[in-house]
Design a protein around this motif. Structure first.
Motif, PDB file in Angstrom:
ATOM      1  N   MET A 197       0.830  -1.203   0.000  1.00  0.00           N
ATOM      2  CA  MET A 197       0.000   0.000   0.000  1.00  0.00           C
ATOM      3  C   MET A 197       0.863   1.251   0.000  1.00  0.00           C
ATOM      4  O   MET A 197       0.580   2.219  -0.693  1.00  0.00           O
ATOM      5  N   LYS A 198       1.938   1.199   0.816  1.00  0.00           N
ATOM      6  CA  LYS A 198       2.835   2.348   0.863  1.00  0.00           C
ATOM      7  C   LYS A 198       3.526   2.568  -0.472  1.00  0.00           C
ATOM      8  O   LYS A 198       3.763   3.706  -0.888  1.00  0.00           O
ATOM      9  N   ARG A 199       3.879   1.449  -1.139  1.00  0.00           N
ATOM     10  CA  ARG A 199       4.532   1.586  -2.439  1.00  0.00           C
ATOM     11  C   ARG A 199       3.608   2.248  -3.460  1.00  0.00           C
ATOM     12  O   ARG A 199       4.038   3.075  -4.256  1.00  0.00           O
ATOM     13  N   ILE A 200       2.333   1.838  -3.408  1.00  0.00           N
ATOM     14  CA  ILE A 200       1.365   2.436  -4.339  1.00  0.00           C
ATOM     15  C   ILE A 200       1.229   3.928  -4.066  1.00  0.00           C
ATOM     16  O   ILE A 200       1.208   4.757  -4.988  1.00  0.00           O
ATOM     17  N   ARG A 201       1.162   4.259  -2.772  1.00  0.00           N
ATOM     18  CA  ARG A 201       1.031   5.665  -2.411  1.00  0.00           C
ATOM     19  C   ARG A 201       2.256   6.451  -2.829  1.00  0.00           C
ATOM     20  O   ARG A 201       2.144   7.568  -3.355  1.00  0.00           O
ATOM     21  N   ARG A 202       3.438   5.892  -2.587  1.00  0.00           N
ATOM     22  CA  ARG A 202       4.673   6.570  -2.962  1.00  0.00           C
ATOM     23  C   ARG A 202       4.759   6.727  -4.471  1.00  0.00           C
ATOM     24  O   ARG A 202       5.195   7.759  -4.992  1.00  0.00           O
ATOM     25  N   PHE A 203       4.309   5.676  -5.174  1.00  0.00           N
ATOM     26  CA  PHE A 203       4.334   5.734  -6.637  1.00  0.00           C
ATOM     27  C   PHE A 203       3.434   6.871  -7.149  1.00  0.00           C
ATOM     28  O   PHE A 203       3.813   7.629  -8.047  1.00  0.00           O
ATOM     29  N   PHE A 204       2.251   7.001  -6.543  1.00  0.00           N
ATOM     30  CA  PHE A 204       1.307   8.034  -6.983  1.00  0.00           C
ATOM     31  C   PHE A 204       1.830   9.424  -6.660  1.00  0.00           C
ATOM     32  O   PHE A 204       1.716  10.360  -7.464  1.00  0.00           O
ATOM     33  N   VAL A 205       2.447   9.563  -5.470  1.00  0.00           N
ATOM     34  CA  VAL A 205       2.971  10.874  -5.076  1.00  0.00           C
ATOM     35  C   VAL A 205       4.100  11.314  -5.999  1.00  0.00           C
ATOM     36  O   VAL A 205       4.227  12.495  -6.333  1.00  0.00           O
ATOM     37  N   ASN A 206       4.898  10.361  -6.450  1.00  0.00           N
ATOM     38  CA  ASN A 206       6.043  10.702  -7.278  1.00  0.00           C
ATOM     39  C   ASN A 206       5.708  10.853  -8.761  1.00  0.00           C
ATOM     40  O   ASN A 206       6.566  11.214  -9.563  1.00  0.00           O
ATOM     41  N   LEU A 207       4.484  10.541  -9.124  1.00  0.00           N
ATOM     42  CA  LEU A 207       4.089  10.712 -10.517  1.00  0.00           C
ATOM     43  C   LEU A 207       4.119  12.182 -10.899  1.00  0.00           C
ATOM     44  O   LEU A 207       3.844  13.068 -10.090  1.00  0.00           O
ATOM     45  N   LYS A 208       4.423  12.419 -12.140  1.00  0.00           N
ATOM     46  CA  LYS A 208       4.371  13.772 -12.627  1.00  0.00           C
ATOM     47  C   LYS A 208       2.919  14.250 -12.664  1.00  0.00           C
ATOM     48  O   LYS A 208       1.968  13.468 -12.759  1.00  0.00           O
ATOM     49  N   LEU A 209       2.750  15.559 -12.581  1.00  0.00           N
ATOM     50  CA  LEU A 209       1.414  16.136 -12.540  1.00  0.00           C
ATOM     51  C   LEU A 209       0.585  15.731 -13.762  1.00  0.00           C
ATOM     52  O   LEU A 209      -0.608  15.454 -13.654  1.00  0.00           O
ATOM     53  N   ARG A 210       1.253  15.661 -14.914  1.00  0.00           N
ATOM     54  CA  ARG A 210       0.534  15.275 -16.138  1.00  0.00           C
ATOM     55  C   ARG A 210      -0.075  13.893 -16.002  1.00  0.00           C
ATOM     56  O   ARG A 210      -1.240  13.668 -16.325  1.00  0.00           O
ATOM     57  N   ASN A 211       0.718  12.920 -15.503  1.00  0.00           N
ATOM     58  CA  ASN A 211       0.215  11.562 -15.348  1.00  0.00           C
ATOM     59  C   ASN A 211      -0.872  11.482 -14.273  1.00  0.00           C
ATOM     60  O   ASN A 211      -1.821  10.702 -14.388  1.00  0.00           O
ATOM     61  N   LYS A 212      -0.719  12.277 -13.214  1.00  0.00           N
ATOM     62  CA  LYS A 212      -1.753  12.304 -12.175  1.00  0.00           C
ATOM     63  C   LYS A 212      -3.088  12.777 -12.749  1.00  0.00           C
ATOM     64  O   LYS A 212      -4.149  12.215 -12.466  1.00  0.00           O
ATOM     65  N   LEU A 213      -3.005  13.827 -13.567  1.00  0.00           N
ATOM     66  CA  LEU A 213      -4.241  14.361 -14.148  1.00  0.00           C
ATOM     67  C   LEU A 213      -4.878  13.382 -15.121  1.00  0.00           C
ATOM     68  O   LEU A 213      -6.106  13.227 -15.163  1.00  0.00           O
ATOM     69  N   LEU A 214      -4.035  12.676 -15.906  1.00  0.00           N
ATOM     70  CA  LEU A 214      -4.590  11.690 -16.828  1.00  0.00           C
ATOM     71  C   LEU A 214      -5.276  10.555 -16.077  1.00  0.00           C
ATOM     72  O   LEU A 214      -6.351  10.098 -16.469  1.00  0.00           O
ATOM     73  N   LEU A 215      -4.675  10.116 -14.975  1.00  0.00           N
ATOM     74  CA  LEU A 215      -5.286   9.076 -14.164  1.00  0.00           C
ATOM     75  C   LEU A 215      -6.578   9.575 -13.518  1.00  0.00           C
ATOM     76  O   LEU A 215      -7.585   8.863 -13.464  1.00  0.00           O
ATOM     77  N   ALA A 216      -6.538  10.834 -13.041  1.00  0.00           N
ATOM     78  CA  ALA A 216      -7.734  11.404 -12.420  1.00  0.00           C
ATOM     79  C   ALA A 216      -8.869  11.546 -13.439  1.00  0.00           C
ATOM     80  O   ALA A 216     -10.040  11.297 -13.134  1.00  0.00           O
ATOM     81  N   PHE A 217      -8.534  11.948 -14.671  1.00  0.00           N
ATOM     82  CA  PHE A 217      -9.544  12.049 -15.722  1.00  0.00           C
ATOM     83  C   PHE A 217     -10.185  10.694 -15.998  1.00  0.00           C
ATOM     84  O   PHE A 217     -11.406  10.592 -16.204  1.00  0.00           O
TER      85      PHE A 217
END
Length: 592
Positions: free
Chosen positions: A1-21
């Motif tokens: 779970m921590k790895r997933i969270r760390r992975f998401f936090v370290n994602l670039k903003l562009r990838n975060k937004l694409l995932l959120a979309f």
């Protein structure tokens, strides 16, 4: 779970937004589309059936009304004194001259009904030994009645409805309302028959209005399931109910859902009072949802289109989002330092950041123009208050006048009075509207009041006498429109009409007082109690006041002309009331 969270936090903003979309935009679009499709189908069915029920009930009521008129006319003919006396006379003791004379009278009598309630032909069947004319077809012998299908089944004095063997002058099929003429002493002793023929087309036209949904069928049949009238265009034979289906559907108070032929349909049956007829409407389920499939396909295609646009938009937004946020932050810092010229940022974007930039620009503009906007807003508020007060004119006068005209229309020889009333009402509201002007001449306002009293006197049997004594040169003064009429209305309704003897006089006078004009409206009504008079012009709850409310008139005058102008009221119980209006004297100049 921590790895997933760390992975998401370290994602670039562009990838975060694409995932959120993908999670928060595409998934809701799919869910909303499916839900909307279901709700659309449900709402279409509900509205369609409600509309169909309204149409069915209206048509069945109208058919019943028309049939009732025809039955009533048939009964009136059968029970007519002259018709009955001729039918019961012994032909052997009935002089030919008298027969000719009476039958001629009857012929004129029958002709009068052929001009009423859509009856095209009235036929009378009398003793064969009586003088009759088979050629003319209106007075025939009893032997001729045997040629009609109703002869064997008709008995008693009840009106029965049958399909006819004839047609009207347009070649359209006719229906018949038939009643036996029986002896007053023995209702089984038939002396003759009355047959009124009416076009089947009038019912076909009426029941066609029940087909509010495409592909529907409405028809009328008798208790032998014989077709009387139908909207069938020749392609709906499979929709007619069988006798067993008719009995089943008749037991439902609402629409019954069943299969007719190979089609699922909604069906409704209603018996027509005083007849052996029933009206039936069949609505195919496919007709209700015919447009739903197109909507569903359109929504799916639109959903796919939105998903594609959303993904492309997400890529574009992620590339430009950070740049625009930094730009907005720098301009906000400049505005915080007081540099409003550099704080104006132009952007045509319509997303959240674009809206934020537009709101920021708007805020800067509002700060720079605050004092000017405050002054304009104050003026607009004053104008809005005036228009709001002016819009509260009591509508009951119009309702009462239209109700009076409605009742007058039922009386004979009231045509001229109705026309006079409508002309007065038209002029009254023409002066009320006055091309949207706020100010009118006192002359027009007096005409307005005169028309009001003229119309009221038609309802109140001339109970009110209006006496206007205003010099002609003062009648050119400008006054707020609809100032006098509400005051006069209160004088009539709450002054004169509340007297034991509801008759009285209203006097309107005017005079100059310095640079002001004083207008008085005096009545000899019941007067106003002192406790009400003291608060009449200070009543905040205008719903508790009589009629239009003198407070509103007073506020209109003060808003427009100033605080020194307005109304003053004097009243004495059992003596009457005097309302004085003070306005500045300025000659009215036509805006045109």
């Amino acid at each position: 779970m921590k790895r997933i969270r760390r992975f998401f936090v370290n994602l670039k903003l562009r990838n975060k937004l694409l995932l959120a979309f993908s999670v928060f935009i595409i998934l809701p679009i799919v869910t909303l589309t499916l839900l909307s499709t279901y709700l659309t189908k449900y709402i279409i069915e509900k509205n369609a059936m409600f509309s169909a029920t309204q149409s069915f009930n209206q048509v069945s009521d109208f058919v019943s009304y028309r049939i009732d008129n025809i039955i009533r006319a048939t009964n009136l003919i059968a029970n007519d004194q002259l018709v009955h006396s001729v039918a019961e006379r012994d032909p052997n003791n009935y002089p030919l001259e008298e027969q000719f004379e009476n039958l001629q009278k009857i012929r004129h009598f029958l002709t009068s009904y052929e001009n009423e309630i859509d009856i095209v032909t009235v036929r009378l069947f009398l003793d064969d030994q009586m003088v009759h004319s088979d050629e003319d077809g209106d007075i025939l012998g009893l032997e001729s009645a045997k040629d009609f299908p109703w002869y064997q089944s008709l008995s008693g004095s009840q009106v029965m409805l049958y399909p006819s063997m004839g047609s009207d002058h347009n070649g359209d099929q006719t229906l018949s309302a038939v009643r036996a003429i029986t002896s007053f002493d023995n209702y089984q002793d038939i002396k003759g028959y009355v047959m009124a023929e009416f076009p089947e087309k009038i019912f076909r036209d009426m029941i066609s209005k029940a087909n509010s949904i495409g592909g529907s069928l409405t028809y009328i049949c008798n208790d032998q399931y014989e077709l009387i009238s139908s909207t069938d265009d020749g392609n709906q034979d499979e929709f007619f109910l069988t006798p067993s289906q008719m009995e089943l559907v008749s037991g439902y108070s609402d629409w019954a859902f069943l299969k007719v032929g190979n089609e699922d349909v909604f069906a409704k049956v209603k018996a027509i009072p005083s007849t052996n007829w029933s009206i039936v409407t069949i609505i195919p389920e496919s007709g209700i949802f015919r447009d739903t499939h197109l909507i569903q396909n359109t929504m799916v295609l639109f959903m796919l289109f939105l998903i594609g646009i959303a993904y492309l938009g997400a890529v574009f937004v992620t590339l430009s989002l950070t740049k625009r946020i930094d730009l907005l932050a720098s301009k906000m810092n400049a505005a915080q330092q007081g540099d409003f010229s550099k704080a104006i940022v132009y952007s045509n974007a319509k997303d959240e950041i674009g809206i934020l930039i537009q709101n920021f620009n708007y805020m800067i503009d509002r700060i720079q123009t605050l004092m000017a906007e405050e002054k304009i807003a104050s003026q607009r508020l004053r104008s809005a208050e005036l228009m709001a007060l002016q819009s509260q004119i009591n509508p009951h006068f119009l309702y009462n006048t239209l109700d009076m005209i409605n009742w007058m229309s039922y009386e004979e020889d009231k045509g001229e009075e109705i026309r006079t009333t409508l002309r007065s009402l038209s002029r009254f509201y023409k002066l009320s509207l006055n091309k949207g002007r706020t100010l009118v001449s006192l002359q027009d306002e007096l005409k307005h009041v005169s028309l009001y009293i003229q119309i009221q006197n038609m309802r109140l049997q001339n109970s009110v006498h209006l006496d206007i004594r205003v010099p002609e040169h003062l009648q050119q003064c400008g006054i707020l429109k609809i100032t006098l009429q509400p005051i006069v209305e209160n004088a009539v309704l709450h002054g004169i009409m509340e007297k034991d003897d509801p008759h009285g006089t209203i006097n309107i006078n005017a005079k100059l007082s310095g640079e002001d004009l004083l207008i008085t409206v005096a009545d000899d009504g019941v007067g106003i109690p002192p406790d009400i008079l003291d608060t009449l012009l200070n009543e905040e709850d205008t719903s508790r006041q009589h009629g239009y409310g003198l407070t509103n008139i007073n506020e209109r005058i003060m808003l427009y002309f100033g605080e020194k102008y307005g109304l003053s009221i004097r009243s004495q119980l059992a003596k009457g009331t005097i309302v004085t209006i003070r306005i500045p004297f300025h000659k009215f100049l036509d805006e045109q």
